[in-house]
Design a protein around this motif. Sequence first.
Motif, PDB file in Angstrom:
ATOM      1  N   CYS A  29     -30.527  45.458 -25.982  1.00 38.58           N
ATOM      2  CA  CYS A  29     -29.074  45.509 -25.917  1.00 38.58           C
ATOM      3  C   CYS A  29     -28.489  45.084 -27.265  1.00 38.58           C
ATOM      4  N   PRO A  30     -27.586  45.884 -27.818  1.00 43.01           N
ATOM      5  CA  PRO A  30     -26.984  45.528 -29.109  1.00 43.01           C
ATOM      6  C   PRO A  30     -25.991  44.375 -28.981  1.00 43.01           C
ATOM      7  N   TYR A  31     -25.639  44.006 -27.753  1.00 43.90           N
ATOM      8  CA  TYR A  31     -24.643  42.960 -27.551  1.00 43.90           C
ATOM      9  C   TYR A  31     -25.276  41.599 -27.285  1.00 43.90           C
ATOM     10  N   CYS A  32     -26.310  41.555 -26.442  1.00 45.18           N
ATOM     11  CA  CYS A  32     -26.910  40.268 -26.119  1.00 45.18           C
ATOM     12  C   CYS A  32     -28.364  40.182 -26.594  1.00 45.18           C
ATOM     13  N   ASN A  33     -28.903  41.282 -27.161  1.00 45.99           N
ATOM     14  CA  ASN A  33     -30.254  41.302 -27.724  1.00 45.99           C
ATOM     15  C   ASN A  33     -31.380  41.153 -26.703  1.00 45.99           C
ATOM     16  N   CYS A  47     -26.605  47.500 -19.784  1.00 47.67           N
ATOM     17  CA  CYS A  47     -27.403  46.288 -19.930  1.00 47.67           C
ATOM     18  C   CYS A  47     -27.255  45.448 -18.674  1.00 47.67           C
ATOM     19  N   CYS A  50     -26.001  41.427 -19.694  1.00 49.11           N
ATOM     20  CA  CYS A  50     -24.589  41.129 -19.967  1.00 49.11           C
ATOM     21  C   CYS A  50     -23.658  42.158 -19.327  1.00 49.11           C
ATOM     22  N   THR A  52     -22.994  45.164 -19.906  1.00 48.63           N
ATOM     23  CA  THR A  52     -22.229  46.034 -20.791  1.00 48.63           C
ATOM     24  C   THR A  52     -22.671  47.478 -20.628  1.00 48.63           C
ATOM     25  N   PHE A  54     -22.457  51.087 -22.462  1.00 48.56           N
ATOM     26  CA  PHE A  54     -22.084  51.633 -23.762  1.00 48.56           C
ATOM     27  C   PHE A  54     -22.693  53.011 -23.979  1.00 48.56           C
TER      28      PHE A  54
END
Length: 65
Positions: A29-33, A47, A50, A52, A54
Amino acid sequence: MKRFGARYGPTLKKRFTKIEALQRAKHKCPYCNKSSVKRIAVGIWHCRKCLTKFAGKAYTPRGEA
Ligand SMILES: [Zn+2]
């Protein structure tokens, strides 16, 4: 068209298998890794950590394919 089946069949199948593996692989995930990203539709990723949603590439979130 039918006679091309034998020539292109195996190649297409191999390519499809590779793409399928990419789709099923765990994506970061690019937001929470976290590696909890799953594809829910073509180009849409979600994801589970988190929550998300996208847009990404059709087969991988970041376009490795
Ligand atoms: Zn996340």
